[in-house]
Motif scaffolding. Structure first.
Motif, PDB file in Angstrom:
ATOM      1  N   THR A  36     -35.522   8.858 -12.201  1.00 56.95           N
ATOM      2  CA  THR A  36     -34.415   9.579 -12.584  1.00 56.95           C
ATOM      3  C   THR A  36     -33.420   8.547 -12.571  1.00 56.95           C
ATOM      4  O   THR A  36     -32.799   7.809 -11.791  1.00 56.95           O
ATOM      5  N   LEU A  37     -32.343   8.560 -13.858  1.00 57.99           N
ATOM      6  CA  LEU A  37     -31.260   7.543 -13.983  1.00 57.99           C
ATOM      7  C   LEU A  37     -30.210   8.614 -14.579  1.00 57.99           C
ATOM      8  O   LEU A  37     -30.616   9.334 -15.616  1.00 57.99           O
ATOM      9  N   ILE A  38     -29.187   8.843 -13.800  1.00 60.97           N
ATOM     10  CA  ILE A  38     -28.066   9.530 -14.228  1.00 60.97           C
ATOM     11  C   ILE A  38     -27.069   8.508 -14.876  1.00 60.97           C
ATOM     12  O   ILE A  38     -26.675   7.572 -14.110  1.00 60.97           O
ATOM     13  N   LEU A  39     -26.718   8.801 -16.023  1.00 64.73           N
ATOM     14  CA  LEU A  39     -25.549   7.914 -16.802  1.00 64.73           C
ATOM     15  C   LEU A  39     -24.530   9.082 -17.163  1.00 64.73           C
ATOM     16  O   LEU A  39     -24.735   9.660 -18.493  1.00 64.73           O
ATOM     17  N   GLY A  40     -23.541   9.128 -16.668  1.00 69.35           N
ATOM     18  CA  GLY A  40     -22.396   9.759 -17.118  1.00 69.35           C
ATOM     19  C   GLY A  40     -22.910  11.320 -16.875  1.00 69.35           C
ATOM     20  O   GLY A  40     -23.061  11.975 -15.736  1.00 69.35           O
ATOM     21  N   ASP A  41     -23.018  12.163 -18.036  1.00 72.35           N
ATOM     22  CA  ASP A  41     -23.410  13.529 -18.105  1.00 72.35           C
ATOM     23  C   ASP A  41     -24.628  13.632 -18.472  1.00 72.35           C
ATOM     24  O   ASP A  41     -25.153  14.866 -18.970  1.00 72.35           O
ATOM     25  N   GLU A  42     -25.680  12.663 -18.217  1.00 70.84           N
ATOM     26  CA  GLU A  42     -26.924  12.715 -18.713  1.00 70.84           C
ATOM     27  C   GLU A  42     -27.910  12.570 -17.744  1.00 70.84           C
ATOM     28  O   GLU A  42     -27.696  11.593 -16.816  1.00 70.84           O
ATOM     29  N   ILE A  43     -28.897  13.422 -17.823  1.00 69.64           N
ATOM     30  CA  ILE A  43     -29.982  13.113 -16.730  1.00 69.64           C
ATOM     31  C   ILE A  43     -31.055  12.372 -17.559  1.00 69.64           C
ATOM     32  O   ILE A  43     -31.744  12.834 -18.678  1.00 69.64           O
ATOM     33  N   ILE A  44     -31.617  11.175 -17.402  1.00 71.41           N
ATOM     34  CA  ILE A  44     -32.990  10.519 -17.994  1.00 71.41           C
ATOM     35  C   ILE A  44     -34.164  10.360 -17.053  1.00 71.41           C
ATOM     36  O   ILE A  44     -33.738   9.568 -16.008  1.00 71.41           O
ATOM     37  N   GLU A  45     -34.921  11.275 -17.236  1.00 70.33           N
ATOM     38  CA  GLU A  45     -36.173  11.000 -16.472  1.00 70.33           C
ATOM     39  C   GLU A  45     -36.952   9.712 -17.005  1.00 70.33           C
ATOM     40  O   GLU A  45     -37.377   9.565 -18.076  1.00 70.33           O
ATOM     41  N   THR A  46     -37.169   8.860 -16.368  1.00 75.30           N
ATOM     42  CA  THR A  46     -37.726   7.613 -16.398  1.00 75.30           C
ATOM     43  C   THR A  46     -39.401   7.560 -16.508  1.00 75.30           C
ATOM     44  O   THR A  46     -39.864   8.408 -15.497  1.00 75.30           O
TER      45      THR A  46
END
Length: 381
Positions: A128-138
């Protein structure tokens, strides 16, 4: 609180801590072998390559899965150390979230073309990559971890209900042909190449695969380590998806994969690095930051194991520390020299026990996923 995490050093308010409960076995397959070789250019490390680890009779069948049972005593101590880490983080005023439990009877997950035992969500930083207000499942790089983020879904759903964005990158088929077969000229040294990859009716060619731990977050800037075509495709995706919100910087061949035991931003303007050689790979503007060079670990600094099983993690795994704020860091209590070095640079060090970090491959940064920090989309570069 609402999801908000742009960096690894501003005051930490909420974090997800992984779990090792019911981690009974490790799958040795092509995806594992390509992943764990040691990293920094020019350095072999303290142990032989993954090829040399395999018994000679198995070396011609390196892509074939082999399950490695893990000793119960080591697992019990790992669980004990992680629970101690959670207690220490909470005592520092940080809210600690935990994944769903892994049912002991869950068994294997089967996908088109392969199957693997389900492993617990231990190193939650990776998928998982957290960028600001976004959860991105890698997209996972290890087959046994394909559905790991499912155990984080209740936490992610709570942040989504509070307004977070939530994205999943394309999921790879992960057949043998999915892995970059020509990575040796472009990869960091010691990475393993597929041996006699087997054709599958589900082949789609080289696919998007990368871990969140390949990335360094600095406000509006995201630095991505690229060591093969899988990473490069993932960086293409990130650039298109984040356009206008984040600046994506490509960093080539610093390591074969993760960088959070190689270069660690401790505060704006200060980096902890494995060695001076790291600077040659960083974006130019980052090279001007002050640096703290890690003391060189010795082999006797770590527990020794009798059965000759692979030791995935680099000897520098203890650089994998967790910052509570710009002045406070959690460091393995066994690393007396590293603790002294950081204290000399006016950091408050909180020592925490973690015994089997090289055997299981993970440190405090790996075990945690910071979801709320006070930082914003600053222009650190």
């Amino acid at each position: 609180m609402r999801l908000n995490s742009y960096d690894d050093f501003t005051p930490l308010k909420e974090v997800i801590l992984g779990s090792a409960t019911d981690y009974a076995q490790r799958l040795r397959d092509l995806s594992f072998d390509m992943f764990i070789s040691d990293n920094l250019t020019g350095a072999r490390g303290y142990y032989p390559s993954i090829t040399d680890w395999r018994p000679s009779a198995d070396r011609d069948h390196r892509n074939e899965p082999a399950k490695l049972a893990l000793k119960e005593r080591f697992l019990d101590e790992l669980v004990e150390d992680i629970e101690g880490l959670g207690t220490q983080i909470a005592q520092l005023g940080v809210t600690v979230h935990r994944p769903m439990a892994l049912p002991p009877s869950l068994g294997e997950v089967t996908a088109p073309g392969w199957s693997a035992p389900v492993t617990p969500p231990l190193n939650v930083r990776d998928n998982t990559l957290i960028l600001g207000d976004e959860i991105i499942e890698t997209p996972p790089t290890l087959r046994a971890r394909y559905f790991e983020t499912q155990f984080l879904k209740p936490i992610f759903m709570n942040y989504f209900d509070q307004g977070a964005r939530w994205t999943t990158m394309p999921r790879p088929m992960m057949t043998d042909s999915s892995f970059d077969p020509d990575n040796l000229p472009n990869a960091a040294p010691n990475i393993e190449a597929p041996q006699d990859p087997q054709a599958s009716p589900y082949d789609v060619g080289v696919e998007i695969m990368i871990d969140g731990a390949n990335c360094l977050r600095l406000g509006r800037d995201l630095i991505v380590n690229i060591s093969n075509a899988n990473h490069a495709l993932a960086c293409d995706w990130l650039e298109r998806h984040l356009q206008g919100r984040f600046r994506v910087h490509r960093m080539h061949r610093l390591t074969q994969s993760h960088i959070d035991s190689v270069v660690i931003p401790l505060r704006p303007g200060t980096l902890l690095i494995r060695s001076e050689r790291v600077l040659d790979f960083l974006p130019e503007k980052l090279r001007s930051w002050d640096t703290i060079v890690s003391p060189t670990p010795e082999i006797h600094d770590y527990p020794q194991y009798e059965d000759g099983n692979p030791i995935p993690a680099s000897p520098y795994i203890d650089l994998n520390l967790l910052s509570i704020d710009e002045n406070t860091v959690l460091v393995n209590d066994a690393c007396k020299t590293l603790i002294h070095t950081l204290e000399q640079h006016h950091f408050t060090v909180v020592p925490v026990r973690h015994r089997h970090r090289r055997l299981f491959g993970g440190g405090f940064h790996c075990f945690t996923l910071d979801t709320v920090r006070t930082g914003a989309a600053e222009n650190y570069l």
